[in-house]
Every structure is written in C-alpha cells, then in structure tokens.
Design an enzyme around this catalytic site. Structure first.
Site, PDB file in Angstrom:
ATOM      1  N   ARG A 126      -7.360  -0.255  18.204  1.00  0.00           N
ATOM      2  CA  ARG A 126      -6.140  -0.980  18.832  1.00  0.00           C
ATOM      3  C   ARG A 126      -6.097  -0.018  20.276  1.00  0.00           C
ATOM      4  O   ARG A 126      -5.101  -0.278  20.772  1.00  0.00           O
ATOM      5  CB  ARG A 126      -4.554   0.632  18.082  1.00  0.00           C
ATOM      6  CG  ARG A 126      -4.275   0.255  17.410  1.00  0.00           C
ATOM      7  CD  ARG A 126      -3.357   0.793  15.545  1.00  0.00           C
ATOM      8  NE  ARG A 126      -2.784   0.610  14.927  1.00  0.00           N
ATOM      9  CZ  ARG A 126      -1.727   0.937  14.442  1.00  0.00           C
ATOM     10  NH1 ARG A 126      -1.437   1.587  14.503  1.00  0.00           N
ATOM     11  NH2 ARG A 126      -1.281  -0.186  13.131  1.00  0.00           N
ATOM     12  N   LYS A 147       3.519  -7.765  -4.657  1.00  0.00           N
ATOM     13  CA  LYS A 147       4.393  -7.352  -5.119  1.00  0.00           C
ATOM     14  C   LYS A 147       5.976  -8.415  -4.324  1.00  0.00           C
ATOM     15  O   LYS A 147       5.940  -9.438  -3.255  1.00  0.00           O
ATOM     16  CB  LYS A 147       5.157  -6.394  -5.257  1.00  0.00           C
ATOM     17  CG  LYS A 147       5.047  -4.741  -5.849  1.00  0.00           C
ATOM     18  CD  LYS A 147       5.398  -3.602  -6.081  1.00  0.00           C
ATOM     19  CE  LYS A 147       4.779  -3.037  -6.793  1.00  0.00           C
ATOM     20  NZ  LYS A 147       5.696  -1.578  -6.526  1.00  0.00           N
ATOM     21  N   GLY A 190      -0.208  -5.973   7.046  1.00  0.00           N
ATOM     22  CA  GLY A 190      -0.815  -5.492   5.237  1.00  0.00           C
ATOM     23  C   GLY A 190      -2.635  -5.716   5.136  1.00  0.00           C
ATOM     24  O   GLY A 190      -3.247  -4.859   6.855  1.00  0.00           O
ATOM     25  N   GLY A 201       4.409  -3.612   9.649  1.00  0.00           N
ATOM     26  CA  GLY A 201       5.928  -3.967   9.850  1.00  0.00           C
ATOM     27  C   GLY A 201       6.424  -4.970  10.856  1.00  0.00           C
ATOM     28  O   GLY A 201       7.755  -6.183  10.560  1.00  0.00           O
TER      29      GLY A 201
END
Length: 396
Positions: free
Chosen positions: A36, A197, A354, A377
């Site tokens: 980062r 999911k 993710g 996100g």
C-alpha cells in the site's frame, strides 16, 4: 470522467493535503507488507516534482475516536521515507496547533505525515468542523485512497467540498480501470464471481446480470445455485436458505440476456484438508457424505472458451478452496488463461476484492492482469453500482 486529476491543479508552492491508505499490516512493530505504501509513491513524487508540499492524511486501525498509541502512524515514517526517497516529518496530531506548526515548518522537497485521522471522532462522523480544521492546513486536496472512498468521512468526503480537489495517481488508475470494465466496457463482458456466500454478494450479482454478457459463478456460491436447481450438494458449503434468491438471480439473468456459467463437473472430497483423497464427478453426482471443493476440468474448459470470446473480464473471488492443494486447480487454470489473453492484448482484465488478490498471486497470474485493485469494500460497492462518497465529492 468528471473528476480532476493532478494534471488539472497548480501545485507549485502549495500545501497539498493528500489522503492516502497506509493501513498496512504490522507485526511486532514491523510492516509485513508495504504494497500500500508502494502504490502511493507515484502521487507523492508527482506532487514534489510539481513544487507542492505533500501533507499526508491517513487512518490506521479502528481507534474509535480515541488516541491509541498502538495505532499511531509514527512507526511508518521510516518506511515512507525509504520509498519516497526524501525526508518524512511527523506531526503528533492531524488538526490543531501541532499540525499547524508542522505544516508551517515543512521544507520544500520534504513530506509531512499527520497522525491518525481516526483519533478524532469527527473523522468517521464526517463532522463539518473536523473537515474544516483539516482543510485549514492546506491549499488543495488530493484523494489517493480509493480503498477508503466508500466511507463518507471527514478526510475523504467532507474536506473535498472545502478545497480545490483532485484524484491522485492511484485513485485515477482505479477509477479509469473500473470505468473501462463496467461503465463503458468493450463487449462481450464476462464476470467471474466466487467466494463462500451468495448472501454477501447479492447486490453484486443483481447488478452484474444487468451489465455483463457472461457471469461465471464459483466457490461455495456455486453450490447454492446448484442446490437451487434441485441438485444434492452433499456436505458442501451452501446457503440452503438462499436458494429462492439464487433462482431469482437466474431468472433475472435470463431476462437480461446474461448467460450464467455454473460448474458442470466438480472435485469432491470427504475432508477439508490439503491433498485429501478426491475425485471428479458430474455436478449432480456429489455423494451425500462428500463436499464440493473445486470446479472440475470440463467446467474449466467451458470458462476458457468464455474468456476467449470475451473482450473484458471482471474478477472477484476464487473458483474453489484455493488455499489448499489440489483444490486450487480451477482458480489457477482460469487465472492463467485470463493472464495469457491479457498478455496477448485480447482481453482487458480487472480484478479486486476479498481473497481475489491472494488467489491471483498464488496462481502467478496477477502481474499480467490489466489492473488489480487492492481495495476491498470500495471495489465491491463500485461493482454493486453504488455511489462512492469519496469519488462523488471529487465530481462536485
């Protein structure tokens, strides 16, 4: 593109408040992954080259509006200086007298890092007074933290309305890549969405079936879709309470002309463990005592055909239990195929969110993708079709 970039601002002699994401993993006081930091280097160096004084705004962890020495940004100073190649100064607060003094004393050609913005409750509350206190420190504002752009915080949204504002180089690259993949893509467009999911990616799937030509579904999510079609998935990870939702998504895809690709064959095992005894069976032939852990070779061949017909690919999530061998084969094979097509100039490939980065790195394919977003996100919310406050503020 309705937002400004560094090219649109006069930075000479200006104090440039620059929002960055340096929320890096730290163990025993040492940074374990500086990627980062590496990604903000072009913006900081560009500001310096244009005669600006970069003053970095950043958060670290979740101190919940309280000063927490364990979440101070000060330990990052040496790493930042090493990557920027110039001295990096530090101020023990991001607003108030300490910050003002440090900004006033900042020499040309050097960088200033302000303390964790989340030490103030006004940051996450997007308090106008906190945003104004930040804005008072500089002349212009640059947001280079796409990964925090889905938060309407003082340092991402509030401040952008108070100063001339633009996107930094990393933010610019993210937005251009995502616009190329979803807003105005070269068709046909394929999306590969994997993971555990359906419930966590409902809005994503609902948006994608209206935007893409092919939707490849893998991982535990695929098991839920198989179960929705009346297929026994044995002991596989699946959300049986989401089968009606899965059927609705299949119906919506049919209406939108989006072809959904589900596994036609699967790799099964009796235990979730590396190198567990396994076999490949048709997707509708999973024994009651077994679990599906990966897509099979016929499915991979079908995915390969889809990728060869596509011009744009959006990738989010793995096709199987990629963390353990041999259940990483489908993910690795599809990633290699996408990487080869991208290398050949036949595919624009954008990935993020993710486990995606870890899966593509493990497959050795990440370097060949057109763009890989490190934002979790924010990347997902963009794909879901949501407005990101930090981006919207730059468009004002």
């Amino acid at each position: 593109m309705t937002w400004k970039t560094l090219d649109d601002l006069d930075l000479n002699g200006k104090t440039v408040l620059t929002r960055v994401d340096i929320n890096v993993p730290v163990e025993n006081g040492k940074i374990t992954d500086a990627s980062r930091v590496e990604r903000i280097v072009p913006t900081v160096k560009d500001i310096l080259a244009r005669g600006g004084k970069p003053v970095l705004l950043a958060h670290f962890g979740r101190p919940k509006g309280q000063v927490n020495p364990e979440m101070s940004l000060e330990p990052l100073v040496a790493t930042l200086a090493e990557h920027f190649g110039v001295p990096v100064n530090f101020a023990a607060d991001c607003i108030g007298a300490k910050a003002k003094t440090a900004v006033a004393a900042l020499p040309a050609g050097e960088v200033l890092l302000l303390e964790n913005t989340r030490f103030h409750a006004g940051e996450t509350d997007n308090d106008p007074q906190f945003a104004a206190a930040l804005a008072a420190l500089g002349d212009v504002y640059v947001n280079d933290a796409f990964s925090a752009a889905h938060r309407a915080h003082g340092s991402t949204e509030g401040i952008a309305r108070l100063l001339p504002a633009a996107a930094g180089r990393l933010m610019q690259a993210e937005l251009q890549a995502l616009e190329a993949a979803l807003s105005a893509p070269v068709r046909p467009v394929a999306a590969l969405v994997g993971g555990a999911k359906v419930s966590s990616k409902l809005e994503l799937l609902g948006n994608l079936v209206r935007k893409v030509d092919f939707l490849i579904i893998g991982g535990g999510m695929a098991n839920t879709f198989l179960a929705a079609q009346g297929i026994d998935v044995g002991k596989s990870l699946a959300e049986h309470d989401m089968t009606e939702t899965a059927r609705n998504i299949l119906h919506a895809a049919g209406e939108a002309g989006c072809e959904i690709i589900l596994p036609s064959d699967v790799v099964i095992a009796r235990e979730f463990a590396a190198n567990a005894a396994n076999e490949t069976v048709p997707a509708d032939a999973c024994p009651a005592d077994a679990m599906i852990l990966d897509a099979g070779p016929d499915t991979v061949a079908r995915i390969d055909t889809v990728l060869k017909s596509a011009k744009t690919l959006i990738w989010n999530g793995p096709l199987g239990a990629f963390e353990i061998e041999p259940f990483d084969r489908a993910t690795n094979a599809a990633a290699a195929a996408a990487a080869a097509l991208t290398r050949a100039g036949d595919l624009v490939s954008v990935a993020g969110g993710g486990d995606t980065v870890a899966a593509l790195n493990k497959a050795g394919a990440a370097a060949d993708f057109t763009y890989i977003s490190t934002a979790g996100g924010a990347f997902l919310e963009w794909m879901e079709g949501k407005t990101l406050p930090g981006v919207a503020a730059l468009e004002q």
